[in-house]
Scaffold this motif. Structure first.
Motif, PDB file in Angstrom:
ATOM      1  N   HIS A 153      -0.103  26.989  25.420  1.00  0.00           N
ATOM      2  CA  HIS A 153       1.922  27.044  24.352  1.00  0.00           C
ATOM      3  C   HIS A 153       1.751  26.403  23.738  1.00  0.00           C
ATOM      4  O   HIS A 153       1.466  25.433  23.646  1.00  0.00           O
ATOM      5  CB  HIS A 153       2.819  26.830  25.521  1.00  0.00           C
ATOM      6  N   ASP A 154       1.733  27.090  22.250  1.00  0.00           N
ATOM      7  CA  ASP A 154       2.679  26.575  21.143  1.00  0.00           C
ATOM      8  C   ASP A 154       3.306  25.333  21.347  1.00  0.00           C
ATOM      9  O   ASP A 154       4.657  25.634  21.353  1.00  0.00           O
ATOM     10  CB  ASP A 154       2.674  27.201  19.774  1.00  0.00           C
ATOM     11  N   CYS A 155       3.204  23.976  21.040  1.00  0.00           N
ATOM     12  CA  CYS A 155       3.918  23.027  21.228  1.00  0.00           C
ATOM     13  C   CYS A 155       5.442  22.726  20.725  1.00  0.00           C
ATOM     14  O   CYS A 155       6.378  22.748  20.906  1.00  0.00           O
ATOM     15  CB  CYS A 155       3.467  21.412  21.239  1.00  0.00           C
ATOM     16  N   SER A 156       5.617  23.715  19.590  1.00  0.00           N
ATOM     17  CA  SER A 156       6.354  23.697  18.746  1.00  0.00           C
ATOM     18  C   SER A 156       7.886  24.965  19.055  1.00  0.00           C
ATOM     19  O   SER A 156       8.971  24.425  19.515  1.00  0.00           O
ATOM     20  CB  SER A 156       6.673  23.832  16.812  1.00  0.00           C
ATOM     21  N   HIS A 157       7.274  25.609  20.092  1.00  0.00           N
ATOM     22  CA  HIS A 157       8.013  26.926  20.478  1.00  0.00           C
ATOM     23  C   HIS A 157       8.492  26.382  21.627  1.00  0.00           C
ATOM     24  O   HIS A 157       9.974  26.450  22.189  1.00  0.00           O
ATOM     25  CB  HIS A 157       7.000  28.219  20.336  1.00  0.00           C
ATOM     26  N   GLU A 158       7.475  25.135  22.058  1.00  0.00           N
ATOM     27  CA  GLU A 158       7.548  25.293  23.859  1.00  0.00           C
ATOM     28  C   GLU A 158       9.295  23.837  23.753  1.00  0.00           C
ATOM     29  O   GLU A 158      10.318  24.003  23.643  1.00  0.00           O
ATOM     30  CB  GLU A 158       6.488  23.629  24.069  1.00  0.00           C
ATOM     31  N   TRP A 159       8.983  23.436  22.211  1.00  0.00           N
ATOM     32  CA  TRP A 159      10.390  22.370  22.430  1.00  0.00           C
ATOM     33  C   TRP A 159      11.231  23.162  21.969  1.00  0.00           C
ATOM     34  O   TRP A 159      12.339  22.451  22.517  1.00  0.00           O
ATOM     35  CB  TRP A 159       9.639  21.244  21.247  1.00  0.00           C
ATOM     36  N   ALA A 160      10.998  24.132  21.369  1.00  0.00           N
ATOM     37  CA  ALA A 160      12.173  24.825  20.878  1.00  0.00           C
ATOM     38  C   ALA A 160      12.815  25.169  21.827  1.00  0.00           C
ATOM     39  O   ALA A 160      14.521  25.349  21.406  1.00  0.00           O
ATOM     40  CB  ALA A 160      11.522  25.454  18.969  1.00  0.00           C
TER      41      ALA A 160
END
Length: 311
Positions: A153-160
């Motif tokens: 998973h893309d970390c930026s989307h994961e954090w969002a």
């Protein structure tokens, strides 16, 4: 001439007409005998250059595939697959556009998992796929799993996504965003337009919420220089001080983790450093819940990091 026009377009990032003018002016100054190329000719050369690069065979070794589906283009949607050759990648700096290569571009009315799987399998016959990186789109995640590939998973989307879980139903957060939106609408054509808060996207708002938090920090840090009338309009910020402090902590933590993971990649060492950061900083309120959700999601990568032993 063709090479010069294409080079100027890519390196100077200017328009086709500007490229034409630059080439004509350079020829005049240097005493070169050549005709001024038209903007349409330069565009044609640039398009052909891009297609030539697209048709080149991929390098050997493992590849990381970056898969994304765009917003609608009319009634159609765009599927884009970029590739990063991992053989020469040293995980010493963040990834840039120049490090990627376009492997597939497709347009269709919809992209179901079976259609995406078909394109992934076609690419797997041309190159060795190490893993795929994307957001949590159900069709993409399903397609990657059906193709038998490892999905990250893309970390930026994961954090969002975790921020949304923590704050989407939070009444204080909704109240703060609503009042800031009203201030923005009121100030947009006023003498305080230079002070108005940045716009928050209606979709995927948790991907770009931190510029708004930085704006709040800057306003509070320079509160003495804010005009009295504007101070009165923004007096509600003091009511949400505990929530703002939480967001400032999350902003700093995510910024630090982003620097670590997007520069050095995800491995046991970088994950341990991020865990330590979360344990130290995220100890109260929603920050603690964010830390729990994020560390729980990392457990799913424990096996692959153990097997791969690398990024």
């Amino acid at each position: 001439m063709i090479w010069l026009c294409v080079y100027i377009y890519y390196q100077c990032q200017c328009s086709y007409r500007a490229c034409s003018a630059i080439v004509a002016g350079s020829a005049l100054l240097l005493g070169l005998r050549c005709r001024k190329p038209s903007a349409s000719s330069i565009r044609n050369w640039v398009v052909k250059t891009g297609y030539y690069v697209y048709c080149q065979p991929p390098a050997s070794g493992d590849w990381c595939l970056l898969v994304d589906e765009s917003v609608s283009i009319g009634r159609e949607r765009l599927l884009l697959i970029l590739g990063v050759p991992l053989g020469g990648w040293g995980f010493s700096r963040p990834l840039s556009q120049q490090d990627t290569r376009v492997l597939y571009v497709g347009v269709a009315e919809s992209w179901k998992s079976t259609a995406i799987e078909k394109e992934l399998l076609a690419l797997s016959k041309k190159l060795k796929v190490g893993y795929c990186l994307s957001d949590r789109g159900n069709n993409i995640v399903s397609a990657v799993k059906r193709a038998g590939m490892l999905h990250i998973h893309d970390c930026s989307h994961e954090w969002a996504n975790h921020l949304e879980t923590c704050y989407a139903g939070n009444e204080d957060f909704k109240g703060l965003m609503d009042k800031l939106c009203r201030v923005r609408k009121k100030w947009v054509l006023s003498k305080y337009s230079h002070l108005m808060p940045p716009k928050l996207r209606s979709k995927a708002r948790f991907l770009n919420v931190f510029p708004l938090i930085e704006w709040i920090e800057n306003i509070l840090g320079a509160w003495g220089s804010v005009p009295p009338e504007a101070q009165e309009e923004l007096s509600f910020l003091d009511t949400y001080k505990p929530q703002i402090e939480e967001w400032v902590v999350l902003k700093e933590v995510i910024k630090s983790m982003s620097l670590i993971l997007k520069t050095e990649g995800m491995n046991k060492g970088t994950i341990d450093r991020c865990r330590s950061l979360l344990d130290i900083k995220c100890t109260i309120g929603a920050t603690k819940e964010f830390s729990r959700l994020l560390q729980q999601s990392w457990e799913g990568y424990a096996d692959c990091m153990e097997v791969e032993g690398s990024n």
